[in-house]
Design an enzyme around this catalytic site. Structure first.
Site, PDB file in Angstrom:
ATOM      1  N   HIS A 132      -7.904  -4.869   6.477  1.00  0.00           N
ATOM      2  CA  HIS A 132      -9.579  -5.823   6.727  1.00  0.00           C
ATOM      3  C   HIS A 132      -9.700  -5.807   8.086  1.00  0.00           C
ATOM      4  O   HIS A 132      -8.758  -6.371   8.789  1.00  0.00           O
ATOM      5  CB  HIS A 132     -10.175  -6.390   5.548  1.00  0.00           C
ATOM      6  CG  HIS A 132      -8.938  -7.710   5.873  1.00  0.00           C
ATOM      7  ND1 HIS A 132      -9.254  -8.415   6.361  1.00  0.00           N
ATOM      8  CD2 HIS A 132      -8.154  -8.171   4.991  1.00  0.00           C
ATOM      9  CE1 HIS A 132      -8.225  -9.840   5.641  1.00  0.00           C
ATOM     10  NE2 HIS A 132      -7.607  -9.502   5.025  1.00  0.00           N
ATOM     11  N   CYS A 148      -2.307  -9.666   3.465  1.00  0.00           N
ATOM     12  CA  CYS A 148      -2.831  -8.429   3.742  1.00  0.00           C
ATOM     13  C   CYS A 148      -2.638  -7.856   5.775  1.00  0.00           C
ATOM     14  O   CYS A 148      -1.952  -8.644   6.085  1.00  0.00           O
ATOM     15  CB  CYS A 148      -4.409  -8.350   3.961  1.00  0.00           C
ATOM     16  SG  CYS A 148      -5.298  -9.333   2.392  1.00  0.00           S
TER      17      CYS A 148
END
EC number: 2.3.2.-
Length: 173
Positions: A132, A148
């Site tokens: 992301h 992440c």
């Protein structure tokens, strides 16, 4: 290795949809390809956490390279996954483990400059891990996340347009 009949179908479909695909990339960063010693079918994402790099395989021995932030050492994971979903202007919702560590976290943060997911999110597999954007671009190149993979917003927008749901993702040390 891709079967010859499947390869022919991919080439045919690529030719038929070249116009729309190129239109989708207009405005995306003009990112050069580099020679790499990474194996994978075109479209495969390979993440090397020790290098803090994400590689999008474009051809045998060729890839586009993006700088990333990876998980803190205690939060890193390795293995195979796949792109399960792509989201524009995502809403961030803290995971239960994040909330346990920090109960004062908000229930969610919608799109905008305070959103930790930035402008795009590419979900991996069935879990809570994603590739992301970020609202903390200075973290790129570090081990800073809860597992992440963070990218600069311009980079994740570029990758978002190039990668497809179902693409293989390999996370290496």
């Amino acid at each position: 290795m891709m079967r010859p009949d499947r390869f022919a179908l991919v080439v045919l479909l690529s030719a038929l949809f070249a116009g729309p695909a190129n239109a989708a990339l207009e405005g995306a960063d003009d990112r050069p390809e580099a020679s790499v010693s990474i194996e994978g079918e075109p479209g495969t994402i390979v993440i090397k956490t020790s290098e803090r790099k994400l590689y999008l395989v474009t051809a045998p021995g060729r890839a586009m390279i993006y700088d990333i932030a990876v998980g803190k050492p205690s939060e890193q994971w390795f293995g195979k996954s796949w792109v399960s979903k792509k989201r524009r202007a995502p809403t961030w919702v803290p995971t239960p483990s994040m909330r346990e560590k920090n109960p004062s976290l908000p229930q969610s943060i919608g799109p905008g400059p305070k959103n930790p997911l930035g402008e795009r999110a590419i979900n991996l597999g069935w879990g809570a891990y994603r590739i992301h954007g970020t609202n903390a671009p200075r973290s790129i190149g570090s081990a800073a996340s809860a597992g992440c993979f963070r990218m600069r917003n311009a980079d994740v927008k570029d990758l978002f347009e190039r990668v497809h749901v179902g693409a293989e993702v390999r996370v290496l040390r």
